[in-house]
Design a protein around this motif. Structure first.
Motif, PDB file in Angstrom:
ATOM      1  N   HIS A  97      81.203 -27.260 -37.355  1.00  0.00           N
ATOM      2  CA  HIS A  97      80.537 -26.893 -38.611  1.00  0.00           C
ATOM      3  C   HIS A  97      80.084 -28.200 -39.270  1.00  0.00           C
ATOM      4  N   TRP A  98      79.298 -28.974 -38.518  1.00  0.00           N
ATOM      5  CA  TRP A  98      78.502 -30.109 -39.014  1.00  0.00           C
ATOM      6  C   TRP A  98      79.211 -31.439 -39.182  1.00  0.00           C
ATOM      7  N   GLU A 139      75.382 -22.450 -37.337  1.00  0.00           N
ATOM      8  CA  GLU A 139      74.019 -22.681 -37.851  1.00  0.00           C
ATOM      9  C   GLU A 139      73.355 -23.933 -37.296  1.00  0.00           C
ATOM     10  N   VAL A 173      70.343 -25.067 -39.428  1.00  0.00           N
ATOM     11  CA  VAL A 173      70.525 -25.821 -40.680  1.00  0.00           C
ATOM     12  C   VAL A 173      70.927 -27.265 -40.375  1.00  0.00           C
ATOM     13  N   ASN A 230      69.374 -14.876 -47.387  1.00  0.00           N
ATOM     14  CA  ASN A 230      68.170 -14.285 -48.008  1.00  0.00           C
ATOM     15  C   ASN A 230      66.975 -14.371 -47.058  1.00  0.00           C
ATOM     16  N   GLU A 236      78.985 -14.987 -42.058  1.00  0.00           N
ATOM     17  CA  GLU A 236      78.911 -15.458 -43.453  1.00  0.00           C
ATOM     18  C   GLU A 236      77.936 -14.586 -44.227  1.00  0.00           C
ATOM     19  N   GLU A 260      80.290 -27.756 -51.685  1.00  0.00           N
ATOM     20  CA  GLU A 260      79.052 -27.129 -51.235  1.00  0.00           C
ATOM     21  C   GLU A 260      78.017 -28.208 -50.839  1.00  0.00           C
TER      22      GLU A 260
HETATM   23  C1  GBH Z   1      75.806 -21.821 -45.009  1.00  0.00           C
HETATM   24  O1  GBH Z   1      74.531 -22.366 -44.887  1.00  0.00           O
HETATM   25  C2  GBH Z   1      76.824 -22.772 -44.453  1.00  0.00           C
HETATM   26  O2  GBH Z   1      77.253 -22.370 -43.163  1.00  0.00           O
HETATM   27  C3  GBH Z   1      78.005 -23.001 -45.350  1.00  0.00           C
HETATM   28  O3  GBH Z   1      78.693 -24.127 -44.940  1.00  0.00           O
HETATM   29  C4  GBH Z   1      77.525 -23.107 -46.780  1.00  0.00           C
HETATM   30  O4  GBH Z   1      78.526 -23.489 -47.659  1.00  0.00           O
HETATM   31  C5  GBH Z   1      76.963 -21.765 -47.185  1.00  0.00           C
HETATM   32  O5  GBH Z   1      75.978 -21.360 -46.293  1.00  0.00           O
HETATM   33  C6  GBH Z   1      76.372 -21.732 -48.596  1.00  0.00           C
HETATM   34  O6  GBH Z   1      75.328 -22.624 -48.698  1.00  0.00           O
HETATM   35  O7  GBH Z   1      65.970 -21.748 -50.971  1.00  0.00           O
HETATM   36  O8  GBH Z   1      66.066 -19.416 -51.428  1.00  0.00           O
HETATM   37  O9  GBH Z   1      65.039 -20.152 -49.400  1.00  0.00           O
HETATM   38  C7  GBH Z   1      73.531 -21.594 -45.522  1.00  0.00           C
HETATM   39  C8  GBH Z   1      72.152 -22.038 -45.220  1.00  0.00           C
HETATM   40  C9  GBH Z   1      70.123 -22.653 -46.166  1.00  0.00           C
HETATM   41  C10 GBH Z   1      70.917 -20.451 -46.550  1.00  0.00           C
HETATM   42  C11 GBH Z   1      69.254 -22.565 -47.375  1.00  0.00           C
HETATM   43  C12 GBH Z   1      69.953 -20.299 -47.714  1.00  0.00           C
HETATM   44  C13 GBH Z   1      67.890 -21.388 -48.690  1.00  0.00           C
HETATM   45  C14 GBH Z   1      67.605 -20.248 -49.590  1.00  0.00           C
HETATM   46  N1  GBH Z   1      71.265 -21.825 -46.337  1.00  0.00           N
HETATM   47  N2  GBH Z   1      68.825 -21.197 -47.605  1.00  0.00           N
HETATM   48  S1  GBH Z   1      66.075 -20.404 -50.406  1.00  0.00           S
END
Ligand code: GBH
Length: 438
Positions: free
Chosen positions: A113-114, A158, A161, A284, A343, A397
């Motif tokens: 996880h990164w 992910e 990401v 989303n 998640e 976060e």
């Molecule tokens: C996850 O990534 C991770 O696995 C986790 O570690 C993290 O804490 C959790 O989510 C919460 O962030 O700008 O409206 O288009 C989530 C990846 C990437 C999902 C950014 C939502 C952008 C939404 N995210 N994405 S928007």
């Protein structure tokens, strides 16, 4: 048995970054560089889960969940990412595993996880093909210790990401802004997944999965340039990671990379080794338009308006989860293994009241609507077998530091004190109700 659980990740909750022989990861380096995270926050202490894990298992017992998705920190197990094993690192995950099992909670580990060991980053990290091999060695080491007690394992979290935020835009560790030149990071992670899957099976693991975060892609209009841009985004965000794993081939990437010579003969066979489950993280949908002239990337993210938003500003679109799941079934058909939602959750402007409660009604509404969407997809024939809330605890976060709270449990980061929120009580009742009728 449907898995109901919560999810966390090592660097976001553990703290104890210099304890018991843990090596440095790219996130230690990145978070300590000025200006990388909001207010310079780091995961040095985080939720102090490394010391408070018993209390955290107690919180899960109180919640009545039957599964827990956590991640194993590679630099605790192999401080330099290769060679020498640190037995104390393995001991921690063994204590955690045995504690969970004693509480009737199935451990679901994620191996990456990164938090790549910094020593491997110094040799090129995921831009270097050799990291895939190192990842498989590390997977074998963890599995050798725990395969007898843990049925379901997740290789990567992910990979999109990690590529996009960590290597294309540079807003996550290791902070590289390579744009489309980051594509080898996708391939080498996927190769690492495939090699690790083989190593896990050789060690006796029964169920192997990968977690991809997927987003339904909405074209901003029906005009051709917008539709084309949305297709490009769907390729780079979703299909780049699902197709090779499920179909054994990449979508057409020729428009995005001058060369694909980092893909070697036989790699796709390794990457597409059969999977027992697919982990899906959903937050989303994404609305995409044609890029403005001169833009390097083949798309623009316009944002989505007209929906409620989380504290992060992300749109709340529960039906997007149903759309995503039924879309996966339509695209992959019989090649789609059973799915776990590994998640789903939201940040909210949670505040601890004087009475020691957190009234996070918006999180309750979010979770209720998204669980309903999962059940709607199941009714439409999608084989979903688990749902994990992100997250058990408020935690680090990433680039937002401690400013975005995703937990069912509030954490006071000055004292480490945990306080279950109203959503914790709600989820407990929801899980209990479901267990009696499925
Ligand atoms: C996850 O990534 C991770 O696995 C986790 O570690 C993290 O804490 C959790 O989510 C919460 O962030 O700008 O409206 O288009 C989530 C990846 C990437 C999902 C950014 C939502 C952008 C939404 N995210 N994405 S928007």
């Amino acid at each position: 048995m449907f898995l109901w659980g919560t999810a966390t990740a090592a660097y976001q909750i553990e703290g104890a970054v210099a304890e018991d022989g843990r090596g440095a990861s790219v996130w230690d380096t990145f978070a300590h560089e000025p200006g990388r995270t909001r207010d310079g926050h780091t995961g040095d202490v985080a939720c102090d889960h490394y010391h408070r894990w018993r209390e955290d298992i107690g919180l899960m017992s109180g919640l009545g969940v039957n599964a827990y998705r956590f991640s194993v920190a590679w630099p605790r197990v192999q401080p330099t990412g290769a060679g020498e094993v640190n037995p104390k690192g393995l001991d921690f995950y063994e204590r955690l595993t045995d504690g969970l099992l004693a509480a009737g909670i199935q451990p679901v580990p994620t191996l990456f996880h990164w938090d790549l060991p910094q020593a491997l980053q110094d040799q090129g990290g995921w831009m270097n093909r050799d990291t895939a091999r190192r990842f498989a060695d590390y997977a074998a080491i963890v599995a050798e210790r725990l395969a007898d007690r843990i049925p379901l394992w997740i290789t990567l979290n992910e990979p999109f990401v990690h590529m996009a935020f960590g290597h294309a835009m540079g807003i996550h560790a290791p902070g590289q802004a390579l744009l489309l030149d980051a594509l080898p990071v996708a391939h080498h992670q996927l190769l690492g997944h495939g090699l690790a899957a083989g190593a896990l099976r050789a060690a006796g693991v029964r169920e192997v999965a990968i977690t991809n975060n997927c987003t339904p892609v909405w074209a901003a209009s029906k005009e051709e340039p917008d539709v084309k841009a949305a297709d490009a985004y769907d390729i780079l965000h979703n299909r780049l990671f699902n197709d090779p794993v499920l179909l054994g081939k990449y979508p057409d990437l020729s428009a995005y990379s001058p060369t694909l010579d980092f893909i070697h003969d036989g790699d796709l066979e390794t990457i597409s080794a059969p999977l027992d489950a697919l982990g899906i993280n959903y937050y989303n949908p994404t609305r995409i338009a044609a890029p403005p002239p001169g833009e390097v990337l083949p798309f623009t993210d316009t944002g989505i308006t007209g929906y409620p938003t989380t504290a992060f500003g992300w749109p709340v679109v529960p039906d997007g989860l149903r759309e995503l799941l039924t879309g996966l079934k339509a695209r992959y058909g019989s090649a789609l293994p059973p799915i776990h939602i590994t998640e789903n959750g939201c940040s909210q402007p949670d505040e601890l009241t004087g009475h020691g409660t957190v009234e996070d009604q918006a999180r309750i509404d979010y979770l209720r609507a998204h669980i309903d969407a999962v059940m709607a997809a199941r009714a439409e024939g999608v084989d979903v077998r688990g749902y994990f809330v992100w997250s058990l605890l408020d935690n680090f976060e990433w680039a937002e530091g401690y400013h975005q709270r995703f937990g069912l449990v509030h954490v006071d980061f000055a004292t480490g004190r945990r306080t279950p929120k109203a959503s914790y009580e709600w989820f407990r009742e929801r899980v209990a109700a479901q267990n009696t009728d499925t």
